[in-house]
Design a protein around this motif. Sequence first.
Motif, PDB file in Angstrom:
ATOM      1  N   MET A   1      26.391  49.722  44.772  1.00 20.77           N
ATOM      2  CA  MET A   1      27.652  49.218  44.780  1.00 20.77           C
ATOM      3  C   MET A   1      28.823  50.081  45.611  1.00 20.77           C
ATOM      4  O   MET A   1      29.698  49.655  45.995  1.00 20.77           O
ATOM      5  CB  MET A   1      28.082  48.966  43.408  1.00 20.77           C
ATOM      6  N   GLY A   3      27.869  51.951  48.632  1.00 15.87           N
ATOM      7  CA  GLY A   3      27.776  52.390  49.722  1.00 15.87           C
ATOM      8  C   GLY A   3      27.447  53.744  49.883  1.00 15.87           C
ATOM      9  O   GLY A   3      26.565  54.103  49.265  1.00 15.87           O
ATOM     10  N   VAL A 131      43.752  45.689  44.480  1.00 14.35           N
ATOM     11  CA  VAL A 131      43.054  45.158  43.215  1.00 14.35           C
ATOM     12  C   VAL A 131      41.622  45.706  42.988  1.00 14.35           C
ATOM     13  O   VAL A 131      41.304  46.331  43.922  1.00 14.35           O
ATOM     14  CB  VAL A 131      43.155  43.462  43.534  1.00 14.35           C
ATOM     15  N   GLY A 133      37.899  46.102  43.371  1.00 16.26           N
ATOM     16  CA  GLY A 133      36.778  45.711  44.140  1.00 16.26           C
ATOM     17  C   GLY A 133      37.213  45.616  45.852  1.00 16.26           C
ATOM     18  O   GLY A 133      36.475  45.336  46.666  1.00 16.26           O
ATOM     19  N   ALA A 134      38.389  45.886  45.982  1.00 14.22           N
ATOM     20  CA  ALA A 134      39.170  45.724  47.189  1.00 14.22           C
ATOM     21  C   ALA A 134      38.446  46.750  48.266  1.00 14.22           C
ATOM     22  O   ALA A 134      38.343  46.586  49.382  1.00 14.22           O
ATOM     23  CB  ALA A 134      40.532  45.961  47.283  1.00 14.22           C
ATOM     24  N   GLY A 135      37.852  47.834  47.620  1.00 16.70           N
ATOM     25  CA  GLY A 135      37.370  48.990  48.539  1.00 16.70           C
ATOM     26  C   GLY A 135      38.220  50.335  48.585  1.00 16.70           C
ATOM     27  O   GLY A 135      38.207  51.127  49.413  1.00 16.70           O
ATOM     28  N   THR A 138      35.701  53.600  48.325  1.00 20.02           N
ATOM     29  CA  THR A 138      34.928  53.629  49.116  1.00 20.02           C
ATOM     30  C   THR A 138      35.928  54.197  50.498  1.00 20.02           C
ATOM     31  O   THR A 138      35.576  55.052  51.317  1.00 20.02           O
ATOM     32  CB  THR A 138      34.401  52.221  49.445  1.00 20.02           C
ATOM     33  N   LYS A 142      35.947  57.534  53.094  1.00 19.88           N
ATOM     34  CA  LYS A 142      35.895  57.367  54.478  1.00 19.88           C
ATOM     35  C   LYS A 142      36.995  58.061  54.960  1.00 19.88           C
ATOM     36  O   LYS A 142      36.951  58.786  55.970  1.00 19.88           O
ATOM     37  CB  LYS A 142      35.861  55.934  54.951  1.00 19.88           C
ATOM     38  N   ARG A 163      37.200  53.858  34.514  1.00 15.38           N
ATOM     39  CA  ARG A 163      35.947  53.867  34.847  1.00 15.38           C
ATOM     40  C   ARG A 163      35.292  55.331  34.938  1.00 15.38           C
ATOM     41  O   ARG A 163      35.646  56.048  36.215  1.00 15.38           O
ATOM     42  CB  ARG A 163      35.468  52.932  36.144  1.00 15.38           C
ATOM     43  N   LYS A 276      36.154  44.874  54.973  1.00 10.69           N
ATOM     44  CA  LYS A 276      35.256  43.918  54.689  1.00 10.69           C
ATOM     45  C   LYS A 276      35.633  42.857  55.702  1.00 10.69           C
ATOM     46  O   LYS A 276      35.186  41.905  55.520  1.00 10.69           O
ATOM     47  CB  LYS A 276      35.097  43.370  53.244  1.00 10.69           C
ATOM     48  N   ASP A 278      33.763  42.926  58.254  1.00  6.18           N
ATOM     49  CA  ASP A 278      32.433  42.342  58.326  1.00  6.18           C
ATOM     50  C   ASP A 278      32.037  41.133  57.360  1.00  6.18           C
ATOM     51  O   ASP A 278      32.599  41.214  56.428  1.00  6.18           O
ATOM     52  CB  ASP A 278      31.636  43.471  58.185  1.00  6.18           C
ATOM     53  N   GLY A 301      38.462  48.170  58.117  1.00  8.67           N
ATOM     54  CA  GLY A 301      36.902  48.706  57.516  1.00  8.67           C
ATOM     55  C   GLY A 301      36.001  47.537  57.944  1.00  8.67           C
ATOM     56  O   GLY A 301      36.269  46.319  57.633  1.00  8.67           O
ATOM     57  N   ILE A 302      34.770  47.754  58.523  1.00  6.60           N
ATOM     58  CA  ILE A 302      33.939  46.915  58.892  1.00  6.60           C
ATOM     59  C   ILE A 302      32.441  47.257  58.368  1.00  6.60           C
ATOM     60  O   ILE A 302      31.616  46.701  59.020  1.00  6.60           O
ATOM     61  CB  ILE A 302      33.699  46.653  60.455  1.00  6.60           C
ATOM     62  N   GLU A 304      29.921  49.503  54.989  1.00  6.63           N
ATOM     63  CA  GLU A 304      29.873  50.389  53.980  1.00  6.63           C
ATOM     64  C   GLU A 304      29.570  51.767  54.341  1.00  6.63           C
ATOM     65  O   GLU A 304      29.675  52.741  53.514  1.00  6.63           O
ATOM     66  CB  GLU A 304      28.894  49.924  52.983  1.00  6.63           C
TER      67      GLU A 304
HETATM   68  N1  LIG Z   1      30.992  45.143  53.797  1.00  4.75           N
HETATM   69  C1  LIG Z   1      31.703  45.857  53.371  1.00  4.75           C
HETATM   70  N2  LIG Z   1      31.750  46.439  52.157  1.00  4.75           N
HETATM   71  C2  LIG Z   1      32.719  47.212  51.833  1.00  4.75           C
HETATM   72  C3  LIG Z   1      33.567  47.809  52.650  1.00  4.75           C
HETATM   73  N3  LIG Z   1      34.693  48.712  51.991  1.00  4.75           N
HETATM   74  C4  LIG Z   1      34.213  48.595  50.389  1.00  4.75           C
HETATM   75  N4  LIG Z   1      32.911  47.936  50.573  1.00  4.75           N
HETATM   76  C5  LIG Z   1      32.338  47.547  49.372  1.00  4.75           C
HETATM   77  O1  LIG Z   1      32.975  46.854  48.283  1.00  4.75           O
HETATM   78  C6  LIG Z   1      32.508  47.289  47.313  1.00  4.75           C
HETATM   79  C7  LIG Z   1      33.932  47.808  46.357  1.00  4.75           C
HETATM   80  O2  LIG Z   1      34.381  48.893  46.792  1.00  4.75           O
HETATM   81  P1  LIG Z   1      35.141  49.964  46.053  1.00  4.75           P
HETATM   82  O3  LIG Z   1      35.375  51.147  47.066  1.00  4.75           O
HETATM   83  O4  LIG Z   1      34.323  50.602  44.828  1.00  4.75           O
HETATM   84  O5  LIG Z   1      36.333  49.127  45.491  1.00  4.75           O
HETATM   85  P2  LIG Z   1      37.787  49.541  44.340  1.00  4.75           P
HETATM   86  O6  LIG Z   1      37.167  48.928  43.169  1.00  4.75           O
HETATM   87  O7  LIG Z   1      38.798  49.052  45.033  1.00  4.75           O
HETATM   88  O8  LIG Z   1      37.582  51.002  44.285  1.00  4.75           O
HETATM   89  C8  LIG Z   1      31.875  48.798  47.350  1.00  4.75           C
HETATM   90  O9  LIG Z   1      30.174  47.802  47.110  1.00  4.75           O
HETATM   91  C9  LIG Z   1      31.946  49.047  48.752  1.00  4.75           C
HETATM   92  O10 LIG Z   1      30.711  49.318  49.411  1.00  4.75           O
HETATM   93  C10 LIG Z   1      33.718  47.096  53.771  1.00  4.75           C
HETATM   94  O11 LIG Z   1      34.541  47.261  54.896  1.00  4.75           O
HETATM   95  N5  LIG Z   1      32.659  46.168  54.231  1.00  4.75           N
END
Ligand SMILES: Nc1nc2c(ncn2[C@@H]2O[C@H](COP(=O)(O)OP(=O)(O)O)[C@@H](O)[C@H]2O)c(=O)[nH]1
Length: 325
Positions: A1, A3, A131, A133-135, A138, A142, A163, A276, A278, A301-302, A304
């Motif tokens: 989850m 990347g 929010v 899962g926004a990324g 991750t 990066k 978490r 995301k 992509d 971001g494009i 993982e």
């Molecule tokens: N396809 C894609 N997935 C992404 C990107 N950025 C983050 N993710 C994925 O989105 C999911 C949630 O990311 P996370 O960093 O845990 O989100 P957080 O809850 O905001 O911290 C993970 O599976 C990441 O790998 C992106 O630019 N592209």
Amino acid sequence: MFGFLKNKSDPSDQVTEQQAPRPAWGERLKAGLSRTRDTLNTPLTELFSRARIDGELLDELEMTLLMADCGVEATQWLLAELKASVKRDKLETPSQLSAALAKGLETLLTPLEKPIELGAHQPFVIMIAGVNGAGKTTSIGKLAKHFQSQGKSVLLAAGDTFRAAAREQLTAWGERNGITVIAQESGDPAAVVFDAINAAKARKIDVVLADTAGRLPTQLHLMEEIAKIRRVIQKADSTGPHEVLMVLDANIGQNAVQQVKAFDKAIGVTGLVITKLDGTAKGGVLAAIARQCPKPVRFIGIGEGIDDLQAFRASEFVEALLGPT
Ligand SMILES: Nc1nc2c(ncn2[C@@H]2O[C@H](COP(=O)(O)OP(=O)(O)O)[C@@H](O)[C@H]2O)c(=O)[nH]1
Ligand SMILES: [Mg+2]
């Protein structure tokens, strides 16, 4: 989850990392934006191959822009630009409109192109919000790599105290990459961030990236909590935070506008990361942001992978979206 933040015992990651060199960013951006590109280009190719520019063509162009989540305001703005350009530049054929559309979109997006500038402060404190899962987490990984490659020392504050797994993952990743991660068993994210800034000062670290737990703007107590984290940063460093970076998943399309406004009200957003791009057909959301809640888009971001996040450049983005294949 996660990347690249995934557990390294997952062999699939290592295999792909060792394979043939990855294509350059421009190519990957084009490939990443392919769903938005298809949403736009399939109808646009047909429209621009017509015999003449008329009201019907402009109506269909409007629909096409809305389909890619450009939003009503940006779409109206682009159409007004195109109509003005038809008169001013005496455009006659729809094919001439094509270049005018690309130019209009670039004009719209260029004000968002303001790369982050470190250097004025040490440590330069970047607070991350958004929010679930926004990324965020991750993107922090990066960004840490990105700043390291510029010769900067980086420290991470594991401010998502909700978490435990996320904290442990970040700590393990930091160890592998020579990046200090400040974490606490306690549940107070403001305390973690406060400690991190003091640790960064003592160690003369260049950049602090402070992770926070995801929250919806409607969760008032959590919005108050993040406002508190911001105030505590200011207590640790009266000039900070030097950047309040909001991470947005491009898939939310038009909802991005309300989200940015709500976070801005609570913590004063100074820059955006759009992830995301992509796998979404809603890449037009950058146009909506440009018209409705203009904030610098620091990075996009494009994917993982660790190098799938780069600074936003308007001309490159428009080229990847509307340029020749
Ligand atoms: N396809 C894609 N997935 C992404 C990107 N950025 C983050 N993710 C994925 O989105 C999911 C949630 O990311 P996370 O960093 O845990 O989100 P957080 O809850 O905001 O911290 C993970 O599976 C990441 O790998 C992106 O630019 N592209
Ligand atoms: Mg996270």
